[in-house]
Design an enzyme around this catalytic site. Structure first.
Site, PDB file in Angstrom:
ATOM      1  N   LYS A  32       0.749  -1.249  -0.367  1.00  0.00           N
ATOM      2  CA  LYS A  32       0.083   0.051   0.388  1.00  0.00           C
ATOM      3  C   LYS A  32       0.678   1.086  -0.275  1.00  0.00           C
ATOM      4  CE  LYS A  32      -4.393  -1.040   1.610  1.00  0.00           C
ATOM      5  NZ  LYS A  32      -5.251  -0.563   2.703  1.00  0.00           N
ATOM      6  N   GLU A  61     -18.038  -8.358  11.588  1.00  0.00           N
ATOM      7  CA  GLU A  61     -19.372  -7.540  11.807  1.00  0.00           C
ATOM      8  C   GLU A  61     -20.055  -8.317  12.473  1.00  0.00           C
ATOM      9  OE1 GLU A  61     -19.178  -6.855   8.260  1.00  0.00           O
ATOM     10  OE2 GLU A  61     -17.666  -5.232   9.071  1.00  0.00           O
ATOM     11  N   ARG A  86     -24.974  -5.690   8.793  1.00  0.00           N
ATOM     12  CA  ARG A  86     -23.838  -6.508   8.651  1.00  0.00           C
ATOM     13  C   ARG A  86     -24.267  -7.787   9.500  1.00  0.00           C
ATOM     14  NH1 ARG A  86     -19.291  -7.559   4.560  1.00  0.00           N
ATOM     15  NH2 ARG A  86     -20.473  -7.237   2.718  1.00  0.00           N
TER      16      ARG A  86
END
Lengths: 675, 675
Positions: free
Chosen positions: B292, B384, B412
């Site tokens: 990244k 979640e 979720r």
């Protein structure tokens, strides 16, 4: 009373609590297993219940209670429907004649019922998350006990179980997972985890390494090797093969120490395996292979031999769920059957229609569709989230997916409904089965779908009043829907199921404008347009009942009761909860209906009644001069609904004809219309 | 304009569509990658946006567009925030100055924006399910194109991605998964899948087999072996090690053909790898390792070298998200910061309190808590469902879990909230961050939580009006909650954040009776009890504004506007949407308030306003003689809210002080009170 007439249950009779179990030796435990199986079959023949999964888990339950000590140690039974043996061993044996009955023994686990039940369960795949939470709590609170999750291979396909295993591998806390590999979930189980053994030969790495080792062996043939070396090479080959024949490597990669597989019906082997892992303080998985329905055939033979009980109706089918024997069970089609038959009837008309189910093909009647159209049928296993988003991908690419899903399981995929279906306004059709009250306890009530779906933009939320309307809604949605459509129907026999048998002459469909409401009953003096004439309809209270889905039929049955008391209300088939029928409602308001009752088989908070209240508030704002009727809402109050028959639960929640009639008569007050 | 001043972008300038890309050779693509990086850094410094993930995916995007052909081939970008390069290459380069602005270029993918965007995304882990759906549709419709899912290692921790991979392995359809392994999701990534490499040495099987092979080698030392045999043995050892150093075995077990890992910044190697798998018609996974923020440092050096731009504020922090440079950004604390600081301040008082986050530690400000209390902080990755059920397990065992979760991501875990938290009425506290409108597009609006949670029994659904109330709600809930409590707050700077700085003198807490509403403003003539005296308060329309959460402050800002027009309404801090304050509302009704307005920053359908309407209908039923006020509801209408600043979106949805004032004045009508 508990055992079959001529079969003594001497071991079982001696068990009052799991403590007694610890004194038994292996052969005694084996005998006990036989007694338990007989009693389960005997009990379930009276009450119905989950037969096969409980017969399959007898030895696992005995072994766990032999080695561990509940309620100090926590056993988390995934889904919880395989808990009968556990219940028999933890002081609830004498309540089995009330199993799955109103105010009786729950068919699932529930800590409110016994301290030996560590948590509540009903939906799949939660046990590992619970175990992780309990283990973290235990370690934080410096408690000292084991946490054991018992999960089937079916439960393991649910995404949240994989999330939990992954997290557990990272944490490294002391949790024991018993993987009960019975190669079958509610429906036939699909997916890689349960099919790895069949696919192992195609795994490239295994093929490569096997080939290389063979080559080495060939070459080694040319040199003199000691038997020790040869044995060692054989051992490596065997070990490699063994490891690749199990899912062990997958779990070890995720940080879980794997052992097994072992025979889950060999109670001695199972106890030995438990003893080997029970003192380890890292994540452990013990892979146990069992057979659903284990021992049923012999139990059944015994039963015949000793009893010749003619009412013994369990054979021939050995299905996961056994419905209680009902003397006069009506053979009318259920809504599930109507829905699945409609799919079959529509398949030719809509060649791009496909059906999707998350492991509920049997319950929702889709097995037949899958047999007729195997290429257009997708049972994705216990993966509600994946089912919905996959359907979104299909719809975006030109298919017409129909997702058949229970209301209670749709809760698992609400984000996917919002994020993947509704935002792009994709024409995914949801056949929401078991919407409303069901005979399966708190965890399975289908009461939130209206409130949830109604708040999501782009949705059309329908409920048919009968079998024909269900068929026509499905047909019309497949033909014309430009966005998501939900069609909810109860777990019940269908109203007016005649003409929906699916034979060629009767399988016609009709396009309907399903967002429009209709009169289901008009008293004298109300025209088909809803205009109230002076002819016959009293000028006092004008009452309109707006019934949604299953309540249309209930209200129709309440009508004679109300008419007998002098009240003849308008009854509306308010088949679309989102959007509500603006024109129809405006007409009612403008025609001076001053008492309006909404009815729905769902939670009141945010439901269909709330939709009408919201509409009325908005109407008052834009037309302040329109007279405001008084609006009352009938539905399920703000509580979890316990186990009981649909009839009992509907009555408890004021949704039976008598309660409705009484409520409406009281609400209409003194000035009731004279007919 | 697009490139930095002295840096030519000759390759990028020549790209009008992906077609041009196909003509470029590897070295030209490498040069293009450099140009793209410079432009991304340059653009994002003006507009803000996801920097690191886009810098990391430059070569992958170039390679995919070089080998495949959109929009015929479908590329599904998981989460969708790494799509900037894709957007630049598909005709949207000249819109980047409008990135993530109202009516501008979306920060996520969206097929409504370009035919090259195959689907919408914003939430994680959906791409493989979409790919499976699209592949099934393609094959059913006899279309001929590739379906490619690009998913990060973070996205792979989400349960639904694992459900989809498992199903794909079973189906065997032609889908290519690019696993972009950047070892980092939004927060630091956790869980086995991304940590396998570190754990590999502890995997028992690998250790065992390595040991055995070493033993064999030792023994073979005693016999004469040819170099070929020795090389072959080395090869097997190396191959085994290699395979165990990748997650390949896991995916192969699940039926996915795995290749890689390869360097995702070597565009030539990536294209070769794509070429090797692109014509295979079975599920393929190509594992690509990227970094990244790749190339940022040099871009930054270039920038200084060529520009010396003092406004260039990207350095030093290289974070996932870059907020746009705002000249006069107020430094007031956000609600997230207030909430996380309160958790830290409470940690000593409540030693059994733990905090849980599903990969949003940075966004919700919990990083600091995690540093101070690492043993009481659980970032479970993008899970979640697991987060909520794990919290339930913790609460059942005696901990006091606080789940910090964005409103949009709570979607979720709705089933887990119902099934695992609410049924047993467990005291799990939900800190619902980013509730309301956010500057992140349709997929991230936090507008459904009130409607969803309000329908679930046992829940208390709170929203504070300011920082101090947020702290006190959390404190009181931790101390006294007997069941689940949700506290929702917006993504905004906190109202009245003074006194919440967290230093020892200011971190006091106060118990509050949070289910009780309070007056936030009382005009002359209304007592603290809500009784209206004749003293001063006009006898005409009596207006009460019931404001929930963030709208309390908005209404307070609307008050002077209304007062200027002669209207002085009562303002109520209606801080609890479930249950509504029965006593308070009854008092308002009985005191003759005849115009009531509800206000909430959430969808109107089923929300707080609906709760008040439902209460009023029930009140009318039980007290028919009570006068019924007219009730109007202000909230978000039935539509998905697009990208824009909070200020813009609030105004668009009638939730700014001016719109509210205008609405209330009109609603109050002519007979406004004279002050």
């Amino acid at each position: 009373m508990y055992a079959l007439a001529n079969q003594p249950s001497s071991f079982l009779d001696a068990i009052c609590s799991p403590a007694e179990l610890k004194r038994l030796g292996i052969s005694q435990l084996q005998a006990l297993a036989g007694e338990i199986r007989r009693e389960i079959v005997h009990n379930l023949n009276k009450t119905g219940g989950h037969l096969a999964s409980n017969l399959g888990i007898v030895e696992i339950t005995l072994g766990l209670h032999h080695v561990f000590k509940t309620p100090v140690d926590k056993i988390l039974w995934d889904v919880g429907h395989q808990c009968y043996v556990h219940k028999m061993l933890t002081g609830r044996r004498n309540q089995f004649d009330t199993l799955r009955q109103y105010k009786g023994l729950s068919g699932f686990i529930n800590p409110l019922e016994s301290e030996h039940d560590a948590f509540v369960a009903g939906h799949s795949s939660t046990s590992v998350s619970l175990a992780v939470g309990m283990a973290l709590a235990r370690d934080h609170l410096k408690q000292n006990h084991k946490v054991i999750a018992v999960i089937g291979d079916g439960g393991l396909t649910g995404g949240m179980a994989l999330e939990a295993i992954n997290h557990l591998g990272h944490l490294g806390n002391d949790v024991l997972i018993i993987l009960n590999d019975n190669e079958m979930s509610i429906s036939e189980n699909l997916g890689g985890i349960s099919q790895y053994m069949k696919r192992i030969k195609e795994t490239f790495f295994y093929r490569d390494i096997k080939q290389k080792i063979d080559q080495i062996e060939d070459m080694l043939d040319q040199v003199p090797l000691t038997p020790t070396i040869r044995q060692m090479i054989e051992l490596v080959k065997k070990q490699t093969k063994d490891r690749f024949d199990t899912p062990g490597i997958v779990f070890e990669k995720l940080g879980i120490n794997y052992s097994g597989p072992i025979d889950g019906h060999d109670v001695g082997a199972f106890i030995n395996a438990l003893d080997a892992v029970k003192d380890k303080q890292t994540p452990q998985m013990l892979h146990v292979v069992t057979q659903k329905g284990k021992g049923f055939a012999s139990a059944e033979n015994d039963a015949i031999k000793y009893h010749s009980v003619s009412a013994f109706s369990l054979e021939p089918p050995l299905s996961e769920k056994v419905e209680p024997v009902q003397p006069t069970k009506p053979k009318a089609k259920t809504y599930s059957e109507v829905f699945s038959q409609a799919l079959i009837d529509l398949a030719d008309l809509e060649p791009n229609m496909v059906a999707i189910t998350p492991a509920t093909a049997e319950g929702s009647g889709l097995v037949k569709f899958g047999k007729v159209y195997p290429d257009r049928f997708f049972d994705v296993a216990i993966c509600e989230q994946h089912a919905v988003t996959m359907a979104a991908g299909m719809a975006k690419t030109g298919l017409k997916p129909v997702v058949s899903i229970y209301s209670t399981f749709l809760q698992r995929a609400i984000d996917q409904v919002v994020h993947d279906v509704a935002i792009l306004n994709l024409p995914v059709i949801f056949g929401i089965d078991r919407a409303g009250l069901v005979e399966d306890g708190e965890t399975h009530q289908g009461v939130f779908d209206i409130a949830f779906l109604r708040s999501i933009p782009n949705f059309t939320v329908l409920a048919p009043k009968d079998a024909r309307e269900l068929r026509n809604m499905l047909y019309t949605a497949l033909k014309h829907a430009k966005g998501p459509v939900a069609i909810r129907f109860p777990r019940d026999k269908a109203v007016d199921a005649s003409g929906t048998a699916g034979n060629t002459t009767e399988c016609s469909f009709e396009e309907i404008d399903y967002t429009k409401w209709e009169f289901d009953h008009r008293p004298l003096g109300v025209t088909t347009q809803g205009t109230v004439t002076s002819n016959g309809y009293g000028s006092a209270n004008k009452v309109a009942l707006l019934a949604y889905g299953s309540t249309v039929d209930t209200v129709a049955r309440a009508l004679p009761l109300m008419q007998a008391k002098g009240l003849d209300p308008v009854i509306v088939n308010a088949r679309c909860a989102k959007p509500v029928d603006d024109k129809f409602l405006s007409q009612l308001f403008e025609q001076g209906f001053n008492k309006i009752v909404t009815l729905e088989e769902a939670c009141l908070a945010g439901g269909f009644g709330a939709a009408v209240l919201e509409w009325a508030a908005a109407k008052r704002l834009r037309s302040p001069q329109t007279k405001q009727p008084e609006i009352a809402c009938i539905g399920i109050p703000d509580h979890f609904v316990e186990h009981g028959s649909r009839t009992t639960l509907l009555k408890d929640n004021g949704l039976d004809p008598e309660s409705i009639s009484e409520f409406v008569l009281s609400f209409a007050g003194n000035g009731v219309n004279t007919i």
